[in-house]
Design a protein around this motif. Structure first.
Motif, PDB file in Angstrom:
ATOM      1  N   ILE A 260       0.122 -59.117 -36.975  1.00 32.98           N
ATOM      2  CA  ILE A 260       0.477 -59.122 -38.530  1.00 32.98           C
ATOM      3  C   ILE A 260       0.077 -57.589 -39.513  1.00 32.98           C
ATOM      4  O   ILE A 260       1.125 -57.409 -39.838  1.00 32.98           O
ATOM      5  CB  ILE A 260      -0.804 -60.224 -39.703  1.00 32.98           C
ATOM      6  CG1 ILE A 260      -0.523 -61.636 -38.968  1.00 32.98           C
ATOM      7  CG2 ILE A 260      -0.253 -59.897 -40.611  1.00 32.98           C
ATOM      8  CD1 ILE A 260       0.526 -62.472 -39.389  1.00 32.98           C
ATOM      9  N   TYR A 261      -1.327 -57.365 -39.185  1.00 30.41           N
ATOM     10  CA  TYR A 261      -1.248 -55.635 -39.356  1.00 30.41           C
ATOM     11  C   TYR A 261       0.291 -54.745 -39.015  1.00 30.41           C
ATOM     12  O   TYR A 261       0.577 -53.954 -39.872  1.00 30.41           O
ATOM     13  CB  TYR A 261      -2.194 -55.522 -38.527  1.00 30.41           C
ATOM     14  CG  TYR A 261      -2.883 -54.172 -39.111  1.00 30.41           C
ATOM     15  CD1 TYR A 261      -3.700 -53.189 -40.483  1.00 30.41           C
ATOM     16  CD2 TYR A 261      -2.613 -52.855 -38.390  1.00 30.41           C
ATOM     17  CE1 TYR A 261      -3.507 -52.328 -40.898  1.00 30.41           C
ATOM     18  CE2 TYR A 261      -2.622 -50.910 -38.710  1.00 30.41           C
ATOM     19  CZ  TYR A 261      -3.125 -51.188 -40.700  1.00 30.41           C
ATOM     20  OH  TYR A 261      -3.486 -49.574 -40.557  1.00 30.41           O
ATOM     21  N   GLU A 262       0.319 -54.596 -37.492  1.00 33.86           N
ATOM     22  CA  GLU A 262       1.472 -54.096 -36.570  1.00 33.86           C
ATOM     23  C   GLU A 262       3.175 -54.410 -37.539  1.00 33.86           C
ATOM     24  O   GLU A 262       3.505 -53.319 -37.903  1.00 33.86           O
ATOM     25  CB  GLU A 262       1.406 -54.252 -35.260  1.00 33.86           C
ATOM     26  CG  GLU A 262      -0.268 -53.497 -35.163  1.00 33.86           C
ATOM     27  CD  GLU A 262      -0.031 -52.135 -34.831  1.00 33.86           C
ATOM     28  OE1 GLU A 262       0.648 -51.805 -35.152  1.00 33.86           O
ATOM     29  OE2 GLU A 262      -1.009 -51.549 -35.227  1.00 33.86           O
ATOM     30  N   GLU A 263       3.061 -56.051 -38.104  1.00 35.72           N
ATOM     31  CA  GLU A 263       4.505 -55.696 -38.252  1.00 35.72           C
ATOM     32  C   GLU A 263       4.311 -55.462 -39.939  1.00 35.72           C
ATOM     33  O   GLU A 263       5.706 -55.458 -39.931  1.00 35.72           O
ATOM     34  CB  GLU A 263       4.610 -57.051 -38.156  1.00 35.72           C
ATOM     35  CG  GLU A 263       5.603 -57.791 -38.323  1.00 35.72           C
ATOM     36  CD  GLU A 263       5.863 -58.755 -37.939  1.00 35.72           C
ATOM     37  OE1 GLU A 263       7.347 -59.929 -38.487  1.00 35.72           O
ATOM     38  OE2 GLU A 263       5.468 -60.024 -37.838  1.00 35.72           O
ATOM     39  N   VAL A 264       3.737 -55.344 -40.321  1.00 30.19           N
ATOM     40  CA  VAL A 264       4.007 -55.126 -42.004  1.00 30.19           C
ATOM     41  C   VAL A 264       3.988 -54.071 -41.927  1.00 30.19           C
ATOM     42  O   VAL A 264       4.348 -53.181 -42.914  1.00 30.19           O
ATOM     43  CB  VAL A 264       2.360 -55.710 -43.312  1.00 30.19           C
ATOM     44  CG1 VAL A 264       1.224 -55.458 -42.354  1.00 30.19           C
ATOM     45  CG2 VAL A 264       2.539 -56.258 -44.573  1.00 30.19           C
ATOM     46  N   LYS A 265       3.105 -52.811 -41.375  1.00 33.24           N
ATOM     47  CA  LYS A 265       2.879 -51.810 -41.455  1.00 33.24           C
ATOM     48  C   LYS A 265       4.410 -51.211 -40.732  1.00 33.24           C
ATOM     49  O   LYS A 265       4.826 -50.025 -41.328  1.00 33.24           O
ATOM     50  CB  LYS A 265       1.777 -50.946 -40.147  1.00 33.24           C
ATOM     51  CG  LYS A 265       1.802 -49.315 -40.424  1.00 33.24           C
ATOM     52  CD  LYS A 265       1.125 -49.120 -39.620  1.00 33.24           C
ATOM     53  CE  LYS A 265       0.559 -47.566 -38.875  1.00 33.24           C
ATOM     54  NZ  LYS A 265      -0.814 -47.416 -38.196  1.00 33.24           N
ATOM     55  N   GLU A 266       5.179 -51.384 -39.708  1.00 36.14           N
ATOM     56  CA  GLU A 266       6.023 -51.214 -39.294  1.00 36.14           C
ATOM     57  C   GLU A 266       7.186 -52.016 -40.481  1.00 36.14           C
ATOM     58  O   GLU A 266       7.799 -51.274 -41.156  1.00 36.14           O
ATOM     59  CB  GLU A 266       6.425 -51.656 -37.900  1.00 36.14           C
ATOM     60  CG  GLU A 266       7.868 -51.433 -36.970  1.00 36.14           C
ATOM     61  CD  GLU A 266       8.329 -51.844 -36.047  1.00 36.14           C
ATOM     62  OE1 GLU A 266       9.768 -51.846 -36.007  1.00 36.14           O
ATOM     63  OE2 GLU A 266       7.445 -52.594 -35.583  1.00 36.14           O
ATOM     64  N   LYS A 267       7.407 -53.165 -40.853  1.00 41.70           N
ATOM     65  CA  LYS A 267       8.604 -53.399 -42.128  1.00 41.70           C
ATOM     66  C   LYS A 267       8.645 -53.091 -43.616  1.00 41.70           C
ATOM     67  O   LYS A 267       9.420 -52.528 -43.892  1.00 41.70           O
ATOM     68  CB  LYS A 267       7.990 -55.223 -42.628  1.00 41.70           C
ATOM     69  CG  LYS A 267       9.220 -55.718 -42.564  1.00 41.70           C
ATOM     70  CD  LYS A 267       9.014 -57.038 -43.313  1.00 41.70           C
ATOM     71  CE  LYS A 267      10.011 -57.959 -43.804  1.00 41.70           C
ATOM     72  NZ  LYS A 267      10.765 -58.228 -43.402  1.00 41.70           N
ATOM     73  N   PHE A 268       6.821 -52.486 -43.596  1.00 39.35           N
ATOM     74  CA  PHE A 268       7.451 -51.864 -45.213  1.00 39.35           C
ATOM     75  C   PHE A 268       6.262 -50.511 -44.707  1.00 39.35           C
ATOM     76  O   PHE A 268       6.747 -50.031 -46.109  1.00 39.35           O
ATOM     77  CB  PHE A 268       6.127 -52.744 -45.945  1.00 39.35           C
ATOM     78  CG  PHE A 268       6.354 -53.860 -45.918  1.00 39.35           C
ATOM     79  CD1 PHE A 268       7.465 -54.721 -47.167  1.00 39.35           C
ATOM     80  CD2 PHE A 268       5.752 -55.287 -45.113  1.00 39.35           C
ATOM     81  CE1 PHE A 268       7.934 -55.868 -47.068  1.00 39.35           C
ATOM     82  CE2 PHE A 268       6.190 -55.814 -45.396  1.00 39.35           C
ATOM     83  CZ  PHE A 268       6.741 -56.593 -46.333  1.00 39.35           C
TER      84      PHE A 268
END
Length: 280
Positions: free
Chosen positions: A164-172
Protein backbone atom coordinates in the motif's frame (compact mmCIF):
# COMPACT_ATOMS: atom_id res chain seq x y z
CA UNK A 1 -39.47 29.21 -7.55
CA UNK A 2 -37.76 27.55 -4.60
CA UNK A 3 -34.02 26.87 -4.37
CA UNK A 4 -32.80 24.16 -1.99
CA UNK A 5 -29.16 23.62 -1.07
CA UNK A 6 -27.45 20.84 0.83
CA UNK A 7 -23.87 21.94 1.40
CA UNK A 8 -20.96 20.10 2.94
CA UNK A 9 -17.34 21.14 3.14
CA UNK A 10 -16.55 19.52 -0.23
CA UNK A 11 -19.67 19.95 -2.40
CA UNK A 12 -23.12 21.51 -2.58
CA UNK A 13 -26.18 19.86 -4.13
CA UNK A 14 -28.68 22.43 -5.44
CA UNK A 15 -32.28 21.72 -6.47
CA UNK A 16 -34.82 24.07 -7.98
CA UNK A 17 -38.55 23.47 -7.63
CA UNK A 18 -40.08 25.29 -10.60
CA UNK A 19 -43.56 26.76 -10.50
CA UNK A 20 -44.83 24.01 -12.82
CA UNK A 21 -43.52 21.35 -10.43
CA UNK A 22 -40.48 20.40 -12.48
CA UNK A 23 -37.15 19.83 -10.73
CA UNK A 24 -33.71 20.85 -11.94
CA UNK A 25 -30.43 20.23 -10.17
CA UNK A 26 -26.77 21.19 -10.06
CA UNK A 27 -23.70 20.22 -8.06
CA UNK A 28 -21.09 22.82 -7.13
CA UNK A 29 -18.46 23.72 -4.58
CA UNK A 30 -19.00 23.18 -0.87
CA UNK A 31 -19.11 25.92 1.75
CA UNK A 32 -18.45 26.12 5.45
CA UNK A 33 -18.77 29.43 7.36
CA UNK A 34 -16.38 28.14 10.01
CA UNK A 35 -13.59 28.23 7.46
CA UNK A 36 -14.80 30.89 5.01
CA UNK A 37 -15.96 34.49 5.28
CA UNK A 38 -19.18 35.70 3.67
CA UNK A 39 -17.04 37.47 1.03
CA UNK A 40 -15.21 34.25 0.15
CA UNK A 41 -18.47 32.32 -0.08
CA UNK A 42 -20.02 35.05 -2.22
CA UNK A 43 -17.14 34.78 -4.69
CA UNK A 44 -17.58 31.03 -5.00
CA UNK A 45 -21.34 31.43 -5.46
CA UNK A 46 -20.71 33.22 -8.76
CA UNK A 47 -21.69 30.14 -10.74
CA UNK A 48 -23.64 30.30 -14.01
CA UNK A 49 -26.40 28.01 -12.73
CA UNK A 50 -27.18 30.37 -9.85
CA UNK A 51 -26.67 33.63 -11.73
CA UNK A 52 -29.11 32.50 -14.43
CA UNK A 53 -31.77 32.02 -11.73
CA UNK A 54 -31.14 35.41 -10.13
CA UNK A 55 -34.48 37.02 -11.00
CA UNK A 56 -36.67 33.93 -10.56
CA UNK A 57 -35.91 32.54 -7.08
CA UNK A 58 -38.39 33.59 -4.41
CA UNK A 59 -37.34 31.35 -1.51
CA UNK A 60 -34.06 29.66 -0.58
CA UNK A 61 -33.73 26.86 1.96
CA UNK A 62 -30.04 26.33 2.63
CA UNK A 63 -28.77 23.48 4.82
CA UNK A 64 -25.06 23.53 5.47
CA UNK A 65 -22.06 22.28 7.38
CA UNK A 66 -20.98 24.80 9.99
CA UNK A 67 -24.46 26.38 10.20
CA UNK A 68 -25.17 25.59 13.85
CA UNK A 69 -24.74 29.12 15.25
CA UNK A 70 -26.78 32.23 14.35
CA UNK A 71 -23.71 34.34 13.54
CA UNK A 72 -22.45 31.69 11.08
CA UNK A 73 -25.86 31.44 9.47
CA UNK A 74 -25.90 35.20 8.92
CA UNK A 75 -22.59 34.87 7.08
CA UNK A 76 -24.20 32.42 4.67
CA UNK A 77 -27.30 34.62 4.32
CA UNK A 78 -25.13 37.62 3.43
CA UNK A 79 -23.31 35.61 0.78
CA UNK A 80 -26.56 34.35 -0.78
CA UNK A 81 -28.09 37.84 -0.72
CA UNK A 82 -25.32 39.07 -3.04
CA UNK A 83 -26.92 36.98 -5.80
CA UNK A 84 -30.53 36.81 -4.60
CA UNK A 85 -31.15 40.21 -2.91
CA UNK A 86 -34.96 39.91 -3.00
CA UNK A 87 -35.33 36.26 -1.97
CA UNK A 88 -36.49 34.93 1.40
CA UNK A 89 -33.53 32.94 2.77
CA UNK A 90 -33.63 30.35 5.57
CA UNK A 91 -30.32 28.82 6.69
CA UNK A 92 -30.28 25.69 8.83
CA UNK A 93 -27.80 23.07 9.99
CA UNK A 94 -26.89 20.09 7.81
CA UNK A 95 -28.15 17.90 10.66
CA UNK A 96 -31.66 19.19 10.02
CA UNK A 97 -31.22 18.15 6.39
CA UNK A 98 -30.12 14.66 7.42
CA UNK A 99 -33.04 14.30 9.85
CA UNK A 100 -35.70 15.57 7.41
CA UNK A 101 -34.36 13.43 4.55
CA UNK A 102 -33.92 10.13 6.42
CA UNK A 103 -36.40 10.20 9.31
CA UNK A 104 -39.19 12.25 7.77
CA UNK A 105 -41.83 12.53 10.49
CA UNK A 106 -40.58 9.52 12.45
CA UNK A 107 -38.22 9.41 15.43
CA UNK A 108 -34.67 8.22 14.89
CA UNK A 109 -31.00 9.07 15.00
CA UNK A 110 -29.62 10.91 11.95
CA UNK A 111 -25.91 10.89 11.18
CA UNK A 112 -23.61 12.55 8.67
CA UNK A 113 -20.49 10.78 7.43
CA UNK A 114 -18.98 12.85 4.64
CA UNK A 115 -15.82 14.92 4.73
CA UNK A 116 -16.70 15.51 8.38
CA UNK A 117 -19.17 13.85 10.75
CA UNK A 118 -22.08 14.78 12.99
CA UNK A 119 -25.23 13.30 14.52
CA UNK A 120 -28.52 14.09 16.23
CA UNK A 121 -31.46 12.49 18.00
CA UNK A 122 -34.71 13.44 16.23
CA UNK A 123 -38.24 13.02 17.63
CA UNK A 124 -40.05 13.20 14.27
CA UNK A 125 -40.55 16.94 14.50
CA UNK A 126 -37.38 18.50 15.88
CA UNK A 127 -33.84 17.70 16.96
CA UNK A 128 -33.88 16.91 20.68
CA UNK A 129 -30.21 16.12 21.28
CA UNK A 130 -26.86 16.42 19.53
CA UNK A 131 -23.25 15.62 20.24
CA UNK A 132 -20.33 18.07 20.02
CA UNK A 133 -18.85 18.38 16.53
CA UNK A 134 -15.54 20.21 17.06
CA UNK A 135 -14.26 19.78 13.51
CA UNK A 136 -11.48 17.91 11.79
CA UNK A 137 -8.74 18.60 14.35
CA UNK A 138 -10.65 17.64 17.50
CA UNK A 139 -13.40 15.41 16.13
CA UNK A 140 -15.02 14.18 12.90
CA UNK A 141 -14.78 10.51 13.85
CA UNK A 142 -16.01 8.38 10.94
CA UNK A 143 -15.64 11.20 8.43
CA UNK A 144 -13.33 11.32 5.44
CA UNK A 145 -10.95 13.82 7.01
CA UNK A 146 -10.58 11.63 10.11
CA UNK A 147 -9.90 8.50 8.06
CA UNK A 148 -7.57 10.30 5.66
CA UNK A 149 -5.64 11.82 8.56
CA UNK A 150 -4.95 8.37 10.02
CA UNK A 151 -3.93 7.10 6.58
CA UNK A 152 -1.46 9.97 6.09
CA UNK A 153 -0.06 9.55 9.60
CA UNK A 154 0.54 5.88 8.84
CA UNK A 155 2.25 6.81 5.58
CA UNK A 156 4.57 9.30 7.27
CA UNK A 157 5.48 6.80 9.98
CA UNK A 158 5.72 3.79 7.60
CA UNK A 159 3.01 2.01 9.57
CA UNK A 160 0.99 0.65 6.64
CA UNK A 161 1.57 -2.48 4.53
CA UNK A 162 4.52 -2.08 2.20
CA UNK A 163 2.48 -2.74 -0.94
CA UNK A 164 0.00 0.00 0.00
CA UNK A 165 2.84 2.36 0.91
CA UNK A 166 4.59 1.85 -2.43
CA UNK A 167 1.39 2.21 -4.46
CA UNK A 168 0.25 5.41 -2.78
CA UNK A 169 3.75 6.88 -2.97
CA UNK A 170 3.87 6.27 -6.72
CA UNK A 171 0.24 7.19 -7.48
CA UNK A 172 0.30 10.52 -5.62
CA UNK A 173 4.06 11.27 -5.74
CA UNK A 174 3.64 11.56 -1.98
CA UNK A 175 6.23 12.58 0.57
CA UNK A 176 6.02 13.68 4.20
CA UNK A 177 6.90 17.25 3.16
CA UNK A 178 4.09 17.38 0.60
CA UNK A 179 1.59 16.13 3.18
CA UNK A 180 2.70 18.71 5.74
CA UNK A 181 2.53 21.49 3.15
CA UNK A 182 -1.09 20.64 2.34
CA UNK A 183 -2.15 20.08 5.95
CA UNK A 184 -0.44 23.06 7.58
CA UNK A 185 -0.08 25.66 4.84
CA UNK A 186 -2.75 25.12 2.18
CA UNK A 187 -6.48 25.91 2.53
CA UNK A 188 -9.02 23.22 3.35
CA UNK A 189 -6.76 20.54 4.85
CA UNK A 190 -9.89 18.55 5.73
CA UNK A 191 -10.74 18.22 2.03
CA UNK A 192 -7.17 17.22 1.26
CA UNK A 193 -7.11 14.49 3.89
CA UNK A 194 -10.56 13.23 2.87
CA UNK A 195 -9.48 13.03 -0.78
CA UNK A 196 -7.47 9.87 0.01
CA UNK A 197 -10.65 7.99 0.93
CA UNK A 198 -11.27 7.17 -2.74
CA UNK A 199 -7.98 5.27 -2.80
CA UNK A 200 -8.72 3.61 0.55
CA UNK A 201 -12.18 2.50 -0.65
CA UNK A 202 -10.69 1.07 -3.86
CA UNK A 203 -8.37 -1.04 -1.69
CA UNK A 204 -10.74 -2.03 1.11
CA UNK A 205 -10.26 -5.70 0.26
CA UNK A 206 -6.89 -5.15 1.91
CA UNK A 207 -7.28 -5.74 5.68
CA UNK A 208 -5.40 -2.52 6.49
CA UNK A 209 -7.73 -0.30 4.42
CA UNK A 210 -10.81 -2.18 5.62
CA UNK A 211 -9.62 -1.68 9.18
CA UNK A 212 -9.23 2.08 8.75
CA UNK A 213 -12.93 2.37 7.96
CA UNK A 214 -14.07 -0.21 10.49
CA UNK A 215 -12.21 1.36 13.43
CA UNK A 216 -13.26 4.86 12.41
CA UNK A 217 -16.91 3.80 12.37
CA UNK A 218 -16.53 2.19 15.80
CA UNK A 219 -15.02 5.46 17.03
CA UNK A 220 -18.04 7.32 15.64
CA UNK A 221 -20.51 4.99 17.33
CA UNK A 222 -18.69 5.30 20.67
CA UNK A 223 -18.36 9.10 20.51
CA UNK A 224 -21.80 9.82 19.02
CA UNK A 225 -24.54 7.22 18.68
CA UNK A 226 -24.00 5.42 21.99
CA UNK A 227 -24.36 8.69 23.87
CA UNK A 228 -28.04 9.02 22.91
CA UNK A 229 -30.73 7.74 25.26
CA UNK A 230 -32.13 4.32 24.24
CA UNK A 231 -29.94 4.25 21.11
CA UNK A 232 -30.29 0.46 20.85
CA UNK A 233 -34.02 0.71 20.14
CA UNK A 234 -33.85 3.55 17.59
CA UNK A 235 -33.28 3.32 13.83
CA UNK A 236 -29.99 4.98 12.91
CA UNK A 237 -29.83 6.69 9.51
CA UNK A 238 -26.88 8.03 7.56
CA UNK A 239 -26.18 10.51 4.80
CA UNK A 240 -22.83 11.19 3.15
CA UNK A 241 -20.42 9.65 0.68
CA UNK A 242 -18.28 7.89 3.28
CA UNK A 243 -21.30 6.07 4.71
CA UNK A 244 -22.83 5.35 1.29
CA UNK A 245 -19.77 3.96 -0.49
CA UNK A 246 -18.62 1.94 2.50
CA UNK A 247 -22.02 0.80 3.70
CA UNK A 248 -20.90 -2.83 3.97
CA UNK A 249 -18.23 -1.95 6.54
CA UNK A 250 -20.54 0.52 8.28
CA UNK A 251 -23.27 -2.10 8.71
CA UNK A 252 -20.76 -4.64 10.03
CA UNK A 253 -19.40 -2.15 12.58
CA UNK A 254 -22.98 -1.26 13.58
CA UNK A 255 -23.98 -4.88 14.01
CA UNK A 256 -20.93 -5.48 16.21
CA UNK A 257 -21.97 -2.42 18.25
CA UNK A 258 -25.65 -3.46 18.66
CA UNK A 259 -26.81 -0.54 16.52
CA UNK A 260 -29.76 -0.76 14.08
CA UNK A 261 -28.84 0.84 10.78
CA UNK A 262 -31.82 1.87 8.66
CA UNK A 263 -31.31 4.17 5.64
CA UNK A 264 -27.94 5.07 4.14
CA UNK A 265 -28.13 7.85 1.53
CA UNK A 266 -25.32 9.45 -0.44
CA UNK A 267 -27.07 12.82 -0.26
CA UNK A 268 -30.20 14.12 1.49
CA UNK A 269 -31.18 16.40 -1.40
CA UNK A 270 -33.95 14.15 -2.81
CA UNK A 271 -35.56 13.81 0.62
CA UNK A 272 -35.29 17.55 1.17
CA UNK A 273 -36.98 18.20 -2.15
CA UNK A 274 -39.94 16.04 -1.13
CA UNK A 275 -40.03 17.73 2.27
CA UNK A 276 -40.30 21.20 0.78
CA UNK A 277 -42.68 20.15 -2.03
CA UNK A 278 -45.15 19.19 0.69
CA UNK A 279 -45.05 22.78 1.91
CA UNK A 280 -45.98 24.35 -1.44
Amino acid sequence: MILIADSGSSKTDWRVIHKNGEISQFRGLGFNPYYQTSEEMAMELQQDFLINLQSEIEKIFYYGAGCSAPERNREVERALHTIFPEAFIAVDHDLAAAAHATCGHNAGIACILGTGSNSCDYDGNKIIDTRPAPGYILGDEGGGGYIGKQFLKDFINSEMPQEIYEEVKEKFSLTANIIQEHVYRQPFPNRYMASFCKFISEHKSNPYCYGLYYQSFLDFFDRHVKKYKNYESKPVNFVGSIAFYNSDILRKAAMDSNIQVNLILESPIAGLTLYHQEKL
